[in-house]
Design a protein around this motif. Structure first.
Motif, short mmCIF file in Angstrom:
data_model
loop_
_atom_site.label_atom_id
_atom_site.label_comp_id
_atom_site.label_asym_id
_atom_site.label_seq_id
_atom_site.Cartn_x
_atom_site.Cartn_y
_atom_site.Cartn_z
N LEU A 39 -7.00 18.38 29.73
CA LEU A 39 -6.59 17.44 30.78
C LEU A 39 -7.51 16.22 30.78
CD1 LEU A 39 -5.17 18.21 34.21
CD2 LEU A 39 -7.02 16.55 34.05
N LEU A 40 -8.81 16.44 30.62
CA LEU A 40 -9.74 15.31 30.58
C LEU A 40 -9.44 14.39 29.41
CD1 LEU A 40 -13.13 17.07 31.47
CD2 LEU A 40 -11.72 15.63 32.96
N ALA A 41 -9.04 14.99 28.27
CA ALA A 41 -8.73 14.19 27.10
C ALA A 41 -7.47 13.34 27.31
CB ALA A 41 -8.54 15.09 25.88
N ALA A 42 -6.62 13.75 28.27
CA ALA A 42 -5.39 13.01 28.54
C ALA A 42 -5.60 11.87 29.54
CB ALA A 42 -4.32 13.97 29.06
N CYS A 43 -6.79 11.80 30.15
CA CYS A 43 -7.05 10.76 31.15
C CYS A 43 -7.26 9.39 30.50
CB CYS A 43 -8.30 11.13 31.96
SG CYS A 43 -8.08 12.55 33.04
N ASP A 44 -7.00 8.35 31.29
CA ASP A 44 -7.28 6.99 30.83
C ASP A 44 -8.74 6.63 31.03
OD1 ASP A 44 -4.46 6.46 30.36
OD2 ASP A 44 -4.25 6.39 32.53
N TRP A 45 -9.35 7.21 32.07
CA TRP A 45 -10.71 6.82 32.45
C TRP A 45 -11.43 8.05 32.98
CZ3 TRP A 45 -13.13 2.34 31.53
CH2 TRP A 45 -14.30 2.01 32.24
N LEU A 46 -12.68 8.22 32.61
CA LEU A 46 -13.48 9.35 33.06
C LEU A 46 -14.74 8.87 33.76
CD1 LEU A 46 -13.34 11.79 29.98
CD2 LEU A 46 -11.96 11.85 32.06
N ILE A 47 -15.11 9.59 34.83
CA ILE A 47 -16.38 9.38 35.51
C ILE A 47 -17.15 10.69 35.41
CG2 ILE A 47 -17.51 8.84 37.70
CD1 ILE A 47 -15.01 7.27 38.48
N ASP A 48 -18.25 10.71 34.70
CA ASP A 48 -18.98 11.94 34.42
C ASP A 48 -20.29 11.96 35.21
OD1 ASP A 48 -19.12 14.41 32.81
OD2 ASP A 48 -20.91 13.49 31.96
N LEU A 49 -20.50 13.04 35.97
CA LEU A 49 -21.71 13.17 36.81
C LEU A 49 -22.64 14.23 36.25
CD1 LEU A 49 -19.18 12.42 38.97
CD2 LEU A 49 -21.12 12.41 40.51
N GLY A 50 -23.90 14.16 36.67
CA GLY A 50 -24.90 15.11 36.20
C GLY A 50 -26.31 14.54 36.39
N PRO A 51 -27.25 14.92 35.54
CA PRO A 51 -27.06 15.74 34.34
C PRO A 51 -26.98 17.24 34.61
CG PRO A 51 -29.34 15.04 34.49
CD PRO A 51 -28.62 14.37 35.62
N THR A 52 -27.53 17.69 35.76
CA THR A 52 -27.46 19.11 36.09
C THR A 52 -26.80 19.23 37.46
OG1 THR A 52 -29.66 19.08 37.11
CG2 THR A 52 -29.55 19.60 34.76
#
Length: 903
Positions: A853-866
């Motif tokens: 599903l993430l690969a199908a998105c137009d835009w990603l917001i990634d949080l972390g690092p832990t």
């Protein structure tokens, strides 16, 4: 006789399919170089299972014969004992019917039946599942995602029983402090107690008593007899003073406090000798404790306890004996009297809406002042449980150096057990949680993993554990640790049965059972069973086709152009977010990713949703106060949005009468159809007649439920079909009205697929049926009780309902892990549906871990690092390809494998 004093605190038959397993050969370990090494797990970044497959299947198999529960079609299944088995299949195929409603239910029933009739009356019993036989079954335990009996006082510490050890630790080696001057409490002598009492004003009336029973259940006749033997004639029981011969019979199951009245005095000159003798007698009878009642201003009696063990050397203040219950916020002896152990009190916000705020008495610590003033190494128990798990473990490991030799001997075994349980919590992927985190605030996956850690630590052997998708809410980077925990459980000598859709978990199993081939009436069969490699080679298995790569989820799709209108949240500090600014492109498919506890829900559910909803509803920004959960500086771009639709996994209804037809509005359309028939018009029936919530149309015996509950005392409650309506829920007159030869009860018994065909000429009903079909719910019955639906099914019903509505093209849809409970095939269909919403000009924002599903998105917001305090940062924002190109990004590392497969 003295009046009653106020308490110190408040209490508040189908063809049979045979699973082709032969025990014990079917669970033989695969060679290290087989299968997984030659064909990497594409959906999880090609990761190899790092835990060797160790099985000791000397226990044979659990044989299930002719299981017919729900949609199971008389299947025969063999599950290897002392091994790890994964049951998979499309949503609605019958996985849970086999694992929970058959296997677990029979295990529980057999165990409860082994108990006495007296014991059984206190237990909720399960009915016998519809199965011919189950042989070789061990005692079963279910570790599912249901909240169970968690309350506002249930926390991670209490669920794991860590809090019980911490209460014992603080009771045995903790140092109490004076509430007045803050000095450490030391032992108080009898002379010091006498001096304190002699300081009372002239003429003050007071009573000296010896505490004998403090909050204990029983009738306590022997205690009253000992008072008489001591030559005393009065006693104070539960706040009331009686002559010994007038004491009422005590309730044996209630807690009681009993104090022997030693002397009644008035402060005047020459009282010193009598006072000293009475104090000595009270301390002797009370084993070092003495309590007093002092009349203040001839109006109110005040109660105080003195102790020869615990008293402030500076100001003479005494404290009660420190016990484990002193630190219990479930006990009136430990809970804060203001918030009653919840840590919060009800209040109203600026708009007059009910809300909860931190209790100012205990500052959220849940405990009485006396408990919070007990410390070890300058740390009280509330501060300790508020620490992240890593910090709490570090503190526990280091306190022994702060203790005396005697206290070190007491603390060592307690600390060892706490550290062991903290390690299990870290291993199942919830190290970002704090011990004080409320159990009712945990997601289903988090709660299940907390329970899993507890089970691993219990040391039980010979048990059959049944788990429901433990990988839910876990980032792919954490899957190996979870699989390792499941292996630990199995290698202790237990049977582990997991209902799961995660590929990494399937490939790590000893045995894989694929249920299908479809959902509902099209499922309920064993498509294939065997080792993961055998299932992957099976041409009839839909699961096998996805595992082998013959079928793929989603696929390469053209990214939408980024750079137009957008929503921007600035300065977000909600929970663990570190003043982040997030931009959400409008008219796009946006995914929010990151490891568990990194701040995804804090950003979307706790900040974006309330901020956007409030401004759309009130036309002004959400007011922020220091006590608000939501904390941010500004939300811009809202002028480009006219509607917000949150689609979560909360139940679609609490009542058994609630069903897919009522929630989606389909029943309203059905009622209109029946009200428009000639027969209805002749009888004067309106649309309300065809609702089982209406007294006019429903069966008046079962009140529209279709069943009647019969209480069987010490046997399980019996639910029988209503004898008047035959389970059809409507009365005879209502059922006589027909449309195309079917009554309204017949329609509610149809599946969505059947109803789609039935209402092909009724556009309003057809549109709703087709929407539910499009989200993969064609197998659901229209009248199926909402209480039987999974969270994923409830979420898809909401999504299907929204699809049927006319879109404005400026709607923002918020979804929280919509792939929960979905098979590869169902995820593929879900992605298609979400893309349709975006194609119509809407914005879809999804919190998700599923890589496809993430690969199908137009835009990603990634949080972390832990997770926890180590998270709360936005690590990357961009297309899936840009994340995949980042070397040190955990999400990107796994996405790279998925994208390379689709290239």
């Amino acid at each position: 006789m003295l009046g009653k004093l106020p308490p110190a605190g408040r209490r508040s038959k189908a063809p049979r399919r045979v699973s082709p397993i032969k025990a014990p050969k079917s669970v033989a370990p695969a060679s290290p170089s087989s299968n997984r090494k030659s064909q990497p797990s594409s959906r999880n970044g090609g990761q190899k299972a790092r835990t060797p497959r160790k099985t000791a299947n000397k226990g044979g198999v659990i044989r299930i014969r002719n299981a017919r529960v729900h949609n199971l079609k008389g299947i025969d299944v063999d599950i290897p004992r002392n091994a790890m088995t994964v049951i998979t299949g499309v949503s609605g195929s019958g996985k849970s019917s086999l694992a929970f409603d058959t296997l677990f239910a029979e295990g529980q029933r057999q165990y409860i039946d082994s108990l006495s009739a007296y014991a059984r009356q206190f237990l909720d019993q399960m009915p016998r599942p519809d199965v011919d036989s189950i042989d070789g079954l061990a005692p079963t335990l279910a570790i599912d995602q249901k909240p169970g009996s968690t309350s506002g006082r249930s926390t991670v510490a209490t669920v794991t029983e860590i809090y019980d050890y911490l209460r014992l630790l603080f009771a045995r080696v903790g140092v109490p402090h004076c509430g007045k001057c803050g000095a450490a409490i030391a032992q108080q002598t009898a002379d010091a107690i006498e001096a304190s009492l002699l300081g009372l004003p002239e003429g003050t009336k007071f009573v000296l008593m010896a505490p004998l029973v403090r909050g204990r259940k029983g009738v306590h006749r022997e205690v009253l007899l000992s008072i008489q033997t001591a030559g005393l004639v009065r006693v104070r029981v539960d706040g009331e003073i009686y002559a010994l011969e007038d004491v009422p019979e005590l309730a044996p199951r209630a807690n009681h406090t009993i104090e022997a009245v030693v002397d009644r005095l008035v402060m005047r000159e020459g009282i010193e000798t009598r006072l000293a003798e009475s104090v000595a007698l009270a301390l002797r009878l009370g084993s070092g404790l003495l309590s007093t009642l002092v009349l203040q201003d001839d109006e109110q009696w005040t109660h105080k306890i003195y102790s020869t063990a615990m008293a402030c050397v500076e100001c003479g203040s005494s404290v009660e004996e420190i016990e484990p219950r002193t630190f219990s916020f479930n006990s009136p002896y430990g809970m804060c009297p203001t918030c009653e152990g919840l840590g919060e009190v009800p209040a109203e916000d600026a708009e007059g809406n009910p809300t909860w705020v931190t209790c100012t008495t205990c500052d959220g610590g849940r405990l009485r002042k006396e408990a919070l003033q007990v410390t070890i190494a300058d740390t009280n128990i509330a501060t300790l449980v508020d620490m992240p798990l890593d910090d709490a473990a570090h503190w526990i490991a280091g306190i022994e150096s702060e203790l005396s030799a005697l206290h070190k001997m007491v603390a060592e075994p307690i600390c060892r057990e706490v550290l062991r349980r903290l390690e299990f919590l870290k291993r199942v992927g919830v190290s970002y949680l704090s011990l004080s985190r409320g159990a009712d605030t945990l997601s289903g996956g988090e709660l299940q993993r907390v329970r899993l850690a507890t089970s691993i630590g219990s040391g039980l052997v010979g048990v059959c554990y049944v788990l429901d998708e433990p990988s839910i809410g876990l980032h792919p980077a954490d899957h190996d640790r979870l699989i390792g925990c499941l292996r630990d459980l199995q290698q202790q000598g237990n049977t582990v049965v997991v209902v799961e859709h995660d590929e990494a978990t399937m490939m790590a199993a000893d045995h894989l059972i694929d249920i299908g081939p479809g959902a509902g009436t099209h499922g309920g069969e064993v498509v294939c069973a065997g080792t993961p490699a055998a299932v992957r080679k099976n041409k009839d298995s839909l699961t096998g086709q996805y595992l082998s790569g013959k079928k793929r989820v989603g696929g390469a799709a053209e990214r939408r152009t980024i750079g137009g209108q957008s929503l921007t949240l600035s300065g977000v500090t909600t929970h663990n977010l570190k003043s982040v600014t997030a931009t959400f492109p409008l008219g796009c498919f946006v995914g929010v990713s990151g490891v568990s506890g990194s701040g995804k829900s804090s950003l979307i559910n706790d900040t974006l949703y309330p901020a956007l909803a409030y401004q759309l509803n009130h036309g002004k920004p959400l007011p922020i106060t220091p006590s608000s959960v939501t904390q941010f500086q500004e939300l811009t771009g809202i002028e480009h949005v006219d509607k917000l639709v949150p689609i979560d996994q909360a139940p679609i209804g609490r009542s058994p009468r609630s069903c897919p037809a009522t929630y989606s509005g389909l029943l309203d359309e059905i009622r209109k159809v029946y009200a428009a028939t000639r027969e209805s018009k002749t009888r004067g029936f309106t649309a309300s007649r065809f609702s089982f919530n209406s007294a006019a149309g429903r069966c008046d015996l079962c009140k529209g439920h279709g069943v009647q509950k019969i209480e069987m005392n010490f046997l399980s409650d019996l639910y029988v079909t209503c004898p008047r309506c035959g389970g059809r829920r409507f009365n005879r007159q209502t059922l006589q009205v027909r449309f195309k030869g079917a009554s309204v009860a017949d329609v509610l018994d149809m599946t969505v697929d059947e109803a789609t065909e039935f209402f092909e000429n009724v556009p309003s009903a057809l549109r709703l049926c087709q929407s539910l079909q499009s989200v993969g719910l064609g197998y659901l019955h229209l009248g199926q009780s909402s209480t039987t639906l999974s969270g994923g099914e409830a979420q898809r019903i909401k999504l299907g309902t929204e699809l049927a509505r006319v879109s404005t093209g400026k709607t923002v849809y918020l979804l929280d892990e919509p792939t929960t409970g979905l098979h590869f095939h169902d995820i593929d269909r879900l992605i298609t549906v979400l893309q349709r919403l975006v194609d119509a000009g809407n914005t879809v924002i999804v919190i998700e871990h599923d890589l496809d599903l993430l690969a199908a998105c137009d835009w990603l917001i990634d949080l972390g690092p832990t997770g926890g305090v180590g998270g709360g940062n936005i690590l990357a924002s961009g297309t899936p390809e840009s994340l995949a190109a980042m070397k040190n990004n955990a999400t990107g590392r796994f996405l790279k494998q998925v994208l390379s497969r689709e290239a």
